[in-house]
Scaffold this active site. Structure first.
Site, PDB file in Angstrom:
ATOM      1  N   ASP A  43      -3.920 -12.399   5.606  1.00  0.00           N
ATOM      2  CA  ASP A  43      -5.192 -11.868   6.096  1.00  0.00           C
ATOM      3  C   ASP A  43      -6.386 -12.379   5.314  1.00  0.00           C
ATOM      4  OD1 ASP A  43      -4.388 -10.469   3.866  1.00  0.00           O
ATOM      5  OD2 ASP A  43      -4.609  -8.470   4.746  1.00  0.00           O
ATOM      6  N   ASP A  62      -3.186 -11.179  -0.992  1.00  0.00           N
ATOM      7  CA  ASP A  62      -3.587 -10.499   0.231  1.00  0.00           C
ATOM      8  C   ASP A  62      -5.085 -10.179   0.154  1.00  0.00           C
ATOM      9  OD1 ASP A  62      -3.879  -7.936   1.989  1.00  0.00           O
ATOM     10  OD2 ASP A  62      -1.843  -8.579   2.429  1.00  0.00           O
ATOM     11  N   HIS A 117       0.809  -1.230   0.000  1.00  0.00           N
ATOM     12  CA  HIS A 117       0.000   0.000   0.000  1.00  0.00           C
ATOM     13  C   HIS A 117       0.836   1.272   0.000  1.00  0.00           C
ATOM     14  CE1 HIS A 117      -3.532  -2.410   0.607  1.00  0.00           C
ATOM     15  NE2 HIS A 117      -3.175  -2.798   1.821  1.00  0.00           N
TER      16      HIS A 117
END
Length: 377
Positions: free
Chosen positions: A279, A197, A161
């Site tokens: 995650d 992810d 990110h």
């Protein structure tokens, strides 16, 4: 990975590369996968109740070692990326601001507003510069090691990110972008970046999504932060797969074999980077996906067959037990290790020593302490 299979694959693709420099197809130096880590993850925490105030990379390292899978000749201590290395992508003013926040342990109002430091899940903590710079250092070292082929594992990486001039989504620097740029700088003409992810790799797509030398594929939960990655552009080698809540192993298997593997194969990458955010697992508190760690293991195993150079990183993962089990299983896949039904006593002791101040941490299932695979391999 059988060397004969790799040799056939490399010989088949060699004509297409047109390379004569440092990324020429050669399988010579790296006989075993390499794990790059650092003790900084043992002592550094984001602090407070932040989702990253848990052991992850250090727990993975300890678990791999307790399993007997991490001999000294396969481990490298990560360097810390230099300012000049970081500046290949990030603005120097931003890098300086991160360094200043580490020195003062305070973000000025203008640094909060301009750079996202100290706000929005990106706290000022003791190693706000050194910890993410170490993750970048591992990825860059991995790219350097892979010039002549092989497999590198850098579980602290995957900070997808991070933006050019701003912290975002717990990510201060973007190791994936810097790794891709390093490979391109050294002569690569086809780099594939694959991201599983739970959150879309917005920072990577923004930075290199328009480069024809880069293939990008992301599997992520639809409408979850950062709420990007809704559309694909196959003509630009961008393949986004936003999936619904409850996305499970069976659905992932179909997506992998029907969409992702064929597209990667057609691209014929010289280097593949796989971001294995944990995650997306069923018990992670920051997503609503339902994968077991078998999906991560099978994905990495499948990509190994397509990659003369493979760098695997971590990413998200906010349940310490499921994240460490997943990332340890990935290392086992890379090293071709069999997964035992029950882990050794020392490994179990390490897992039982973890404390997690979260509702899921109050009554964890026994399997989180005694096994690695979410099901039998």
């Amino acid at each position: 990975m059988a060397r004969t299979v790799l040799a056939n694959l490399l010989n088949a693709n060699q004509v297409q590369t047109g390379l004569s420099g440092p990324l020429r197809y050669v399988w010579a130096t790296m006989e075993k996968p390499v794990f790059i880590g650092s003790d900084i993850y043992r002592t550094s925490r984001f602090g407070g109740k932040h989702p990253l105030a848990i052991p992850r990379v250090s727990l993975t390292f300890d678990l791999c070692r307790a399993m007997g899978w991490l001999p000294a000749d396969q481990y490298i201590d990560s360097p810390v990326a230099t300012v000049d290395q970081l500046a290949r992508f990030h603005d120097r003013d931003y890098i300086a601001a991160v360094k200043e926040c580490e020195e003062t342990q305070y973000a000025k109002p203008e640094q909060r507003a301009r750079y996202g430091l100290g706000v929005g899940g990106n706290p000022v903590f003791g190693e706000i510069f050194r910890r993410p710079a170490t993750a970048v250092g591992a990825t860059l070292r991995g790219i350097d090691l892979l010039r002549e082929g092989g497999i590198v594992y850098a579980p602290a990486g995957g900070t997808h990110h991070g933006l050019k001039d701003r912290a975002s989504g717990f990510c201060f620097f973007n190791d994936a972008v810097l790794g891709i740029l390093s490979a391109l700088d050294h002569g690569a003409t086809r780099v594939a970046y694959l991201d599983i992810d739970a959150h879309h790799c917005d920072g990577v797509e923004l930075a290199v999504g328009n480069d024809p030398r880069v293939f990008l594929a992301s599997v992520h939960e639809r409408d979850r932060w950062p709420r990007t990655g809704h559309a694909s552009r196959p003509s630009a080698n961008i393949h986004n797969f936003p999936v619904a809540q409850g996305f499970d192993d069976k659905a992932f298997e179909a997506l992998m074999h029907d969409e992702i593997i064929p597209a990667v194969s057609a691209f014929a990458p010289q280097l593949v980077i796989v971001q294995c955010g944990a995650d997306a697992l069923d018990a992670d508190p920051l997503s609503r996906l339902s994968l077991s760690n078998a999906s991560h293991a099978r994905f990495v195993e499948s990509i190994m067959q397509l990659a003369p150079r493979l760098l695997v990183t971590g990413g998200g993962g906010y349940n310490p037990w499921t994240t460490a089990r997943c990332w340890t299983r990935i290392w086992a896949v890379l090293c071709r290790k069999a997964i035992p039904d029950r882990i050794p006593h020392l490994a179990e002791k390490i897992m039982r020593s973890v404390r997690w101040n979260h509702s899921r941490g109050r009554t964890p299932p026994e399997t989180w302490f005694t096994t690695i695979a979410d099901e039998k391999s």
